[in-house]
Enzyme design. Sequence first.
Site, PDB file in Angstrom:
ATOM      1  N   LYS A  83      32.599  36.709  34.113  1.00 52.02           N
ATOM      2  CA  LYS A  83      32.832  37.894  34.476  1.00 52.02           C
ATOM      3  C   LYS A  83      31.534  38.634  34.720  1.00 52.02           C
ATOM      4  O   LYS A  83      30.524  38.462  34.302  1.00 52.02           O
ATOM      5  CB  LYS A  83      33.382  38.753  32.992  1.00 52.02           C
TER       6      LYS A  83
HETATM    7  C1  E4P Z   1      37.841  44.344  30.431  1.00 50.29           C
HETATM    8  O1  E4P Z   1      38.099  43.113  30.552  1.00 50.29           O
HETATM    9  C2  E4P Z   1      37.234  45.252  29.188  1.00 50.29           C
HETATM   10  O2  E4P Z   1      37.077  44.416  28.577  1.00 50.29           O
HETATM   11  C3  E4P Z   1      38.078  46.253  28.876  1.00 50.29           C
HETATM   12  O3  E4P Z   1      39.483  46.433  29.070  1.00 50.29           O
HETATM   13  C4  E4P Z   1      37.510  47.486  28.613  1.00 50.29           C
HETATM   14  O4  E4P Z   1      38.329  48.485  28.154  1.00 50.29           O
HETATM   15  P1  E4P Z   1      37.624  49.593  27.455  1.00 50.29           P
HETATM   16  O5  E4P Z   1      37.803  50.865  28.269  1.00 50.29           O
HETATM   17  O6  E4P Z   1      38.763  49.810  26.196  1.00 50.29           O
HETATM   18  O7  E4P Z   1      36.282  49.407  26.757  1.00 50.29           O
END
Ligand code: E4P
Length: 225
Positions: A83
């Site tokens: 990522k």
């Molecule tokens: C995506 O891979 C992230 O881990 C996640 O969806 C972030 O979401 P949040 O806005 O709830 O932190």
Amino acid sequence: MKIFADTADIQQIKKFLDMGAIDGVTTNPTLLAKQAVDPAEQVEKIVKLVPGPVSVEVISTDYEGIVGEGKRIAELGDNAVVKAPMTQNGLRAVKALSHEGIKTNVTLVFSPSQSLLAAKAGATYVSPFIGRLDDIGQDGMSVVRQSLEIFRNNSLGTQLLVASIRHPLHVIESAKLGAHAATVPPDVIDKMFNHPLTETGLKRFLDDWELLGKKLGSSIAPYRN
Ligand code: E4P
């Protein structure tokens, strides 16, 4: 549409794997920090446990750093997905990593133009954060709709992974639009299972069964051992 669990909590991951509810997992530094254990060990356990893709986020922001971390993450297993942030260095690194056959997920995407650039860099997944857009009064789902249209009309092979999901409607809307995957926090997956009519319906069946037993003068369970 594939469903990934948006968590680094091994108990929750096991629970949803056992139910066949999830196809993979996404983690991020915040989710790993919540576990308050060694993050490298935790990630290693998750990658081993989950048969499907597991996204693991780099911490570096410079090109060499992202590529270096990405290569080490890829060595964790065939299902490990690197990522990387939606930055110029991030996309440069995604291009280099994808040329080496390493799977990537571009994170912190908030617009269709970012989705297009990430796809052109060769990202395996692009993650628009729809809940965070909704939080500031914008329409997160519109980024999903427009990004999917761009990918389809331009024959881009990148998969749209809807992220920052806040409630079951986000998941259903994403599936209806034909998103490839959605990453869903455990509390939202739990909500997807629940319906008050299921609970009251089950209670009524069991109450009626007990009543029948009372009428017959014995409890009845013909199929139990
Ligand atoms: C995506 O891979 C992230 O881990 C996640 O969806 C972030 O979401 P949040 O806005 O709830 O932190």
